[in-house]
Motif scaffolding. Sequence first.
Motif, PDB file in Angstrom:
ATOM      1  N   THR A   1      14.140 -34.428 -54.429  1.00  0.00           N
ATOM      2  CA  THR A   1      15.535 -34.639 -54.068  1.00  0.00           C
ATOM      3  C   THR A   1      15.847 -36.126 -54.071  1.00  0.00           C
ATOM      4  N   ASP A   2      16.975 -36.491 -54.650  1.00  0.00           N
ATOM      5  CA  ASP A   2      17.355 -37.897 -54.679  1.00  0.00           C
ATOM      6  C   ASP A   2      17.889 -38.335 -53.321  1.00  0.00           C
ATOM      7  N   ALA A   3      18.028 -39.643 -53.152  1.00  0.00           N
ATOM      8  CA  ALA A   3      18.438 -40.200 -51.861  1.00  0.00           C
ATOM      9  C   ALA A   3      19.858 -39.781 -51.496  1.00  0.00           C
ATOM     10  N   TYR A   4      20.734 -39.677 -52.487  1.00  0.00           N
ATOM     11  CA  TYR A   4      22.124 -39.320 -52.198  1.00  0.00           C
ATOM     12  C   TYR A   4      22.211 -37.916 -51.589  1.00  0.00           C
TER      13      TYR A   4
ATOM     14  N   LEU B   1      19.850 -36.240 -50.011  1.00  0.00           N
ATOM     15  CA  LEU B   1      19.234 -36.229 -48.686  1.00  0.00           C
ATOM     16  C   LEU B   1      20.195 -36.758 -47.624  1.00  0.00           C
ATOM     17  N   GLN B   2      20.894 -37.811 -47.944  1.00  0.00           N
ATOM     18  CA  GLN B   2      21.832 -38.383 -46.983  1.00  0.00           C
ATOM     19  C   GLN B   2      23.052 -37.486 -46.805  1.00  0.00           C
ATOM     20  N   PHE B   3      23.459 -36.817 -47.858  1.00  0.00           N
ATOM     21  CA  PHE B   3      24.576 -35.883 -47.727  1.00  0.00           C
ATOM     22  C   PHE B   3      24.201 -34.710 -46.822  1.00  0.00           C
ATOM     23  N   SER B   4      22.991 -34.204 -46.961  1.00  0.00           N
ATOM     24  CA  SER B   4      22.547 -33.131 -46.069  1.00  0.00           C
ATOM     25  C   SER B   4      22.429 -33.630 -44.641  1.00  0.00           C
TER      26      SER B   4
ATOM     27  N   TYR C   1      19.275 -42.416 -62.549  1.00  0.00           N
ATOM     28  CA  TYR C   1      19.670 -41.006 -62.483  1.00  0.00           C
ATOM     29  C   TYR C   1      18.957 -40.188 -63.555  1.00  0.00           C
ATOM     30  N   ALA C   2      18.869 -40.709 -64.781  1.00  0.00           N
ATOM     31  CA  ALA C   2      18.260 -39.953 -65.873  1.00  0.00           C
ATOM     32  C   ALA C   2      16.771 -39.735 -65.633  1.00  0.00           C
ATOM     33  N   VAL C   3      16.057 -40.759 -65.171  1.00  0.00           N
ATOM     34  CA  VAL C   3      14.622 -40.624 -64.919  1.00  0.00           C
ATOM     35  C   VAL C   3      14.361 -39.665 -63.763  1.00  0.00           C
ATOM     36  N   GLN C   4      15.152 -39.776 -62.707  1.00  0.00           N
ATOM     37  CA  GLN C   4      14.958 -38.886 -61.563  1.00  0.00           C
ATOM     38  C   GLN C   4      15.226 -37.434 -61.936  1.00  0.00           C
TER      39      GLN C   4
END
Length: 643
Positions: free
Chosen positions: A414-417, A419-422, A260-263
């Motif tokens: 955008t992180d994977a979480y 993208l999947q939420f959208s 999370y921190a790196v992203q």
Amino acid sequence: METSRSSSAWCCSARCWPGTCASSSSSSCLWTSARVRTLCHKPWSYIPDGIMPVFWRVVYWTSQCLTWLLLPFMQSYARSGGFSITGKIKTALIENAIYYGTYLLIFGSLLIYVAVHPELRLSWYELQTIGITAANTWGLFLLVLLLGYGLVEIPRSYWNSSRHGHLLVKTYFKASKLMTEKADAEENLEDVMEEVRKVSESIKYNHPLRKYIDTILRKCPLDYQEKMGRNMDDYEDFDDKQNTYPTEKSLVKLHKQVIYAVQRHNRTRVQWQILLQQAIHLEDVAKNETSSTHQFVHSFPSSEPAGWFSRYIYTPTVEWYWECFLKRWFYRLLSIVLTLFSVVVVWSECTFFSTRPVLSLFAIFIQLAERDYNYLYIEMACFITIFFLCTCVYSTVFRIRVFNYYYLASHHQTDAYSLQFSGMLFCRLTPPLCLNFLGLIHMDSAISHQEKLQTAYTSIMGSMRVLSFIANGFYIYYPMLIVILCIATYFSLGTRCLNLLGFQQFMDDSEMTSDLIDEGKELIRREKRKRQRIEDGENRRREWKERYGNPREDYAARNRSSHEMKETSYSDTVSSSNSRQAKYSRSGSRAERDRIELLQDAEPLDFNAEALTDDPLDAESGRHSGGRYLSMSSSRSRIFDDI
């Protein structure tokens, strides 16, 4: 084909409505009464009966399985810090146990209620219709909220885009907020990397958990990996000292924090560069508006060579007319057109339940085309209407931001979480959006209360009359709230409420906004000075090269000339004298070569607070990664390890 009393025309038996729910390719002529004789040509894209219902069943139930079952599981899998596929699946199942348990509890309660009351006698078809109705009701609730915001914000955003001064001020405001977020991300990354360093120093190469540390280190920036690798002692066993070692559960948590921190750090860094480019471009537009030469001049020209499009078509003169004159009026005209569309949608949403007289403008347009069987007009009208509705709804989804929990960022940040939420929102919003469109054009018999042949989509949805209070109440009167939402969006009530709660929002009459604008302007000015110094340094080095030539090329040329001289047919005495002369000439120019190479390696310095900070991710991408510690334990990389 001509209709008759004995047999209805093919267009009377067609179940596919043109353009309904984005199924414009499966269109047929509108049905007509058997008593009317008229000519109805079979369209080129006509699909026979029975195909579209199967297609819609596959599309609908696939999207429902995605949004309610698979995507929530994939979200938990993506956010898991497990080191193996089995560990990530286990974490995802545990996190979704409550989520899935709620579904089972509701479904079990419904079955018990039906079993206790045998007078209900609900068949499987009716239970399926109730489930579809419940899902569409929840989707319609979200649809009206998002549509009410998009109908106002999209035309207003294009109108504000025509105001260069407003855009520049808002960019300064965004720069100030983004710099604060960027500083927080850097500080968070430093804290996480410090924790990783402590754990990496405590767990040595022959520890059973060392393979997990190696996995965590691979997710860290290269500069941090080098620093951690220098402090490692490969000859120290973990049994020599009685230290307190972390558990596998704590390493999973640390792995999650590192990802999370790196992203987040990478996202803020990329967004800052993009926002800086936008601010510089807007400042260039403001400067070029008063230019008498009518040629657009950039403060920092691109280092890449211009292509044929820039050389022959998009010349500086054409760019000036587009950026300083035509673009403004184009956005204003587009904003006016979109405003008219929004008014039509709002009016139709509030009046689509009235069938006598017909007040919905979309229903009037379709009924006018019904008289002449104008296939192309029906297709274009349905396509444009659905396209505008989807744009208003889905663009609002892209604007939503729930802190850093859900955020769609541009340029692949955008992180994977998120993208999947959208994706979950899109799957939930599409069926009620299609159903709402059918209601606007009076093709949903459950809402219009007209005896018409069902479309392929409504045949899948089932009869909403099983739940009359939803079909006759919620589906008809709830969309009227779109008027209130549009008014609230026009006066920016949501923005004002967030500003009162302490969330910094862009408001013209706020003192906090003015302070952030001034701060952002100073940040952009500082970045421009830094970039200008770098460009000046490159220009000086280029001038030195042009004036004194390339010392390395001169040195190679001298070597070649010396070699040629050795191969000549001169005597040994002449050859040795020429060789000594070349050697002396090379040694005599050593001071000059050192001075030129020193100037080549010189870099301009920026003596400010930011230049003194050590940003590991600002290092060059091609930096050597020597010194990075890798343990002797085997750690195979799997296909899902980087998720």
